[in-house]
Every structure is written in structure tokens, then in C-alpha cells.
Design a protein around this motif. Structure first.
Motif, short mmCIF file in Angstrom:
data_model
loop_
_atom_site.label_atom_id
_atom_site.label_comp_id
_atom_site.label_asym_id
_atom_site.label_seq_id
_atom_site.Cartn_x
_atom_site.Cartn_y
_atom_site.Cartn_z
N ARG A 1 7.69 44.99 22.19
CA ARG A 1 8.25 43.76 23.63
C ARG A 1 7.43 43.75 24.80
NH1 ARG A 1 10.08 39.08 23.47
NH2 ARG A 1 10.09 37.65 25.71
N LEU A 2 7.23 44.62 25.39
CA LEU A 2 6.19 45.03 26.57
C LEU A 2 4.84 44.56 25.87
CD1 LEU A 2 6.88 45.38 29.77
CD2 LEU A 2 6.80 47.35 29.23
N ILE A 3 4.69 45.65 25.24
CA ILE A 3 3.71 45.60 25.40
C ILE A 3 3.33 44.21 24.46
CG2 ILE A 3 1.81 47.20 22.98
CD1 ILE A 3 3.47 49.51 23.18
N ILE A 4 3.20 44.16 23.35
CA ILE A 4 2.87 42.46 22.90
C ILE A 4 2.68 41.44 23.97
CG2 ILE A 4 3.58 40.65 21.22
CD1 ILE A 4 5.14 42.89 19.45
N GLU A 5 3.55 41.67 25.40
CA GLU A 5 4.05 41.10 26.21
C GLU A 5 2.50 41.24 27.37
OE1 GLU A 5 6.66 41.48 28.79
OE2 GLU A 5 6.32 39.76 30.23
N ILE A 6 2.04 42.71 27.14
CA ILE A 6 0.83 42.73 27.86
C ILE A 6 -0.74 42.56 27.42
CG2 ILE A 6 -0.39 44.93 28.54
CD1 ILE A 6 2.67 46.15 29.56
N ASN A 7 -0.11 42.80 25.83
CA ASN A 7 -1.79 42.00 25.77
C ASN A 7 -1.68 40.34 25.17
OD1 ASN A 7 -3.43 44.97 24.08
ND2 ASN A 7 -1.23 45.39 23.79
N LEU A 8 -0.69 40.04 25.22
CA LEU A 8 -0.79 38.19 24.86
C LEU A 8 -1.20 37.59 26.67
CD1 LEU A 8 -0.01 35.89 23.36
CD2 LEU A 8 2.15 36.19 24.68
N ASP A 9 -0.85 38.60 28.11
CA ASP A 9 -1.03 37.92 28.50
C ASP A 9 -2.78 38.29 28.81
OD1 ASP A 9 1.75 37.39 29.53
OD2 ASP A 9 1.37 38.87 30.73
N GLU A 10 -2.76 39.19 28.77
CA GLU A 10 -4.61 40.12 28.61
C GLU A 10 -5.11 39.17 28.18
OE1 GLU A 10 -5.88 42.48 30.61
OE2 GLU A 10 -4.76 43.29 31.30
N LEU A 11 -4.73 38.54 26.75
CA LEU A 11 -5.67 38.27 25.87
C LEU A 11 -5.55 36.28 26.17
CD1 LEU A 11 -6.59 37.05 23.15
CD2 LEU A 11 -4.11 36.65 22.18
N ILE A 12 -4.34 36.06 26.49
CA ILE A 12 -4.60 34.23 27.69
C ILE A 12 -5.33 35.04 28.41
CG2 ILE A 12 -3.20 33.25 28.60
CD1 ILE A 12 -0.28 33.56 27.13
N SER A 13 -5.74 35.93 29.48
CA SER A 13 -6.61 35.18 30.54
C SER A 13 -8.15 35.57 30.41
CB SER A 13 -6.22 36.60 31.64
OG SER A 13 -6.14 37.48 31.53
N TYR A 14 -8.55 36.41 29.11
CA TYR A 14 -9.28 36.66 28.57
C TYR A 14 -10.10 35.32 27.75
CZ TYR A 14 -13.78 39.60 27.97
OH TYR A 14 -14.83 39.99 27.29
N THR A 15 -9.47 34.92 27.62
CA THR A 15 -9.70 33.98 26.66
C THR A 15 -9.86 32.64 27.53
OG1 THR A 15 -8.49 34.52 24.34
CG2 THR A 15 -9.29 32.04 25.01
N VAL A 16 -9.17 32.22 28.98
CA VAL A 16 -9.65 31.35 29.84
C VAL A 16 -11.09 31.95 30.29
CG1 VAL A 16 -9.23 30.98 32.11
CG2 VAL A 16 -7.64 30.95 30.33
N TYR A 17 -10.94 33.29 30.87
CA TYR A 17 -12.68 33.52 31.16
C TYR A 17 -14.52 33.85 30.24
CZ TYR A 17 -15.90 37.21 32.04
OH TYR A 17 -17.18 38.10 32.94
#
Ligand SMILES: [Fe+2]
Ligand SMILES: [Fe+2]
Length: 135
Positions: free
Chosen positions: A42-58
Motif C-alpha cells: 500500500r505504501l509503495i503504491i501510495e508513493i508512486n501514485l503521488d509521484e505519478l500525479i505530480s509528474y503528470t501535472v508537470y
């Protein structure tokens, strides 16, 4: 779930764009791999989901700024597609935070949008970007 490969059919041959798209694939693959771990994923998914969201915005900003600068006639519709995708990813994030088990649904949504958006929408700016020497 199988990893998604950043194969040639997704390459725009514009270095900046391909670099950023490859990173998006990487975050999705991190989520796919984490999902196999079961407990503790769960934690790994959460970290990567957060990264994915901010990188997508970027990444969307990169494309939008270039399109605006080059007066891309598809700017408005492309931006609308980005906004809709952002909203959907954020919706998944909300459900994830509410402890819903969304991993498979999330991965298939992400794979789908990445593939469809790159091939269907992003490819439309390739000629214009290349003509204007975007690297
Ligand atoms: Fe795009
Ligand atoms: Fe893109």
C-alpha cells in the motif's frame, strides 16, 4: 498484471517528450510491481501514485506551454483532455485514500489513457514541434 513497455510505437522522437512519457510508464510499472507484493504494498503504491500525479501535472504543463508558444490549433482540445485526465486520476487518489481497493482498476485506467492519449492526441503535435526544432 504485466508491465507496460515503452516501445517504439509510443515514441514521438522528441527527446523531452519521450523522456517524460518514459517516466510516466515507469511510475505505472512501479505500481504494477508493488501490487504483486500483497501486504505492505500500500505504501509503495501510495508513493508512486503521488509521484505519478505530480509528474503528470508537470508533463501536461510541458506540452501545454509548448503548444501555446507554437500556436498549436489543437491547444484547447488537448488541454481539455489533460484536465479531464487529471480529474480522473485525482478521483482515483481520493478512493485510494478512502482505503478502497482500486489497484487493478487504476492500472487499467492508467495504461489505457497513456496509450490512447499518446497515440491519439500527443502524436498530433509531433510535426509542429519538430518543425519548430523542439528537442
Ligand atoms: Fe498530452
Ligand atoms: Fe504526453
Amino acid at each position: 498484471m504485466k508491465e507496460v513497455e515503452f516501445t517504439e510505437e509510443y515514441h514521438t522522437q522528441i527527446e523531452t517528450i519521450d523522456y517524460e512519457h518514459a517516466k510516466l510508464f515507469q511510475y505505472i510499472n512501479n505500481i504494477i510491481n508493488a501490487a504483486q507484493l500483497g501486504e505492505g504494498s500500500r505504501l509503495i503504491i501510495e508513493i508512486n501514485l503521488d509521484e505519478l500525479i505530480s509528474y503528470t501535472v508537470y508533463h501536461f504543463k510541458t506540452e501545454e506551454e509548448l503548444m501555446q508558444k507554437l500556436n498549436d490549433p489543437n491547444y484547447e482540445s488537448h488541454k481539455k483532455a489533460h484536465d479531464a485526465l487529471k480529474e480522473r486520476v485525482l478521483d482515483f487518489k481520493k478512493r485510494f485514500d478512502a482505503e478502497e481497493n482500486i489497484t487493478e482498476e487504476l492500472v487499467s485506467f492508467l495504461e489505457n489513457w497513456l496509450i490512447k492519449h499518446i497515440k491519439g492526441v500527443d502524436m498530433q503535435y509531433v510535426e509542429l514541434f519538430k518543425e519548430n526544432n523542439v528537442k
